[in-house]
Motif scaffolding. Sequence first.
Motif: not given
Length: 361
Positions: A204-219
Amino acid sequence: MTLPSRSPDPLSTAFKTLIALPIVIWLLSAGRDFLIPLAVTGLIFILSLALVDRISLMRLLGWSPPRWLAQVLTVAIIIFAILLFGTIVSSSADDVQRALPKYEERFNLLGERLELTLGPQIVEAVGRALQQIDLASWLTAAASQLGGALSFLVLVSLYLIFLMTERLKWIEKIPHLAATDAGSERMMKIMNRISSGVKHYMWVNAVTSAMSGIVAFAIFSWIDLDFAPLLALIVFVVGFIPNIGAFIGVALPSLVALIQFDSYGPFLIVLFGYGAADQIIGNLIQPQMQGRTLNLSTFMVMVSLTFFATVWGGIGAFLAIPMMVVVLTLCAEIPATRWIAVLLSSDGRLDADGTEADPHR
């Protein structure tokens, strides 16, 4: 003639526990350079098992991949992720080193900008609080740690490769550690409970952390923030740290934006734009995926974070929750240490066998 069995003396058990605890803490501290790569390897291995399960359950036009194919895909994904992490860390170490003079100068100019906005009294108070901070030394130490992280990733990769090649042999060996069939069955039960709890948490933390990382990289890339790949990687890693991880993931890139740019626009975009996205992921998406939470006391989670961060440094905070699950499950199986499991649990309720009734509740 059968001698009557004697119940263990509670006073003697408590004394042995008090003697053993300092020894265990000393061993954790003295052997940190040896134990930390092994612990990280174990967590990545458990995460790989969770990924194998998810890939095996996928269905495409009525077809689901066989177990062996899921394992091959998992190995490929993990190797790609480690190589990606290593590339980002190695390139970012040079970038941070080159940016040291610029950031030291802009950090000094930041005080003048804040003085115009907030007033001299507030800036003077903040300046006194930050007077002992040597930004150049801090960034130099951070750059050197990035270089050390690369060698750490190489060691973890080697451990992981050999562990995955011997995975089936280890599964066969574990039951033989016990002298009796009952002991073997109990040991497998403990290992399954540990694997289940840690696997669910890591997935769960790997998936949600990956989501946060992708959004962060885009911004971060959109506003042309320095060290965008490295900061997005940090966002991913700190996502595994409960309570304070989200704060670090927002505060660090916000500080970089505040120092890098002349205007406050990029800083506000990072603070409120990415901050809002991270809150949505953490408070809406993650609870839906988690379903049931680990039966861990929130207070003891903070104690565990403090303890492992003190003993093992920053990476100890990353390992704190999985280590708590392991300690709780093991202590619940041993009558002499069952009280530790009760203290670590959220509600103190353990099943009759001394293990958690539900590790995800």
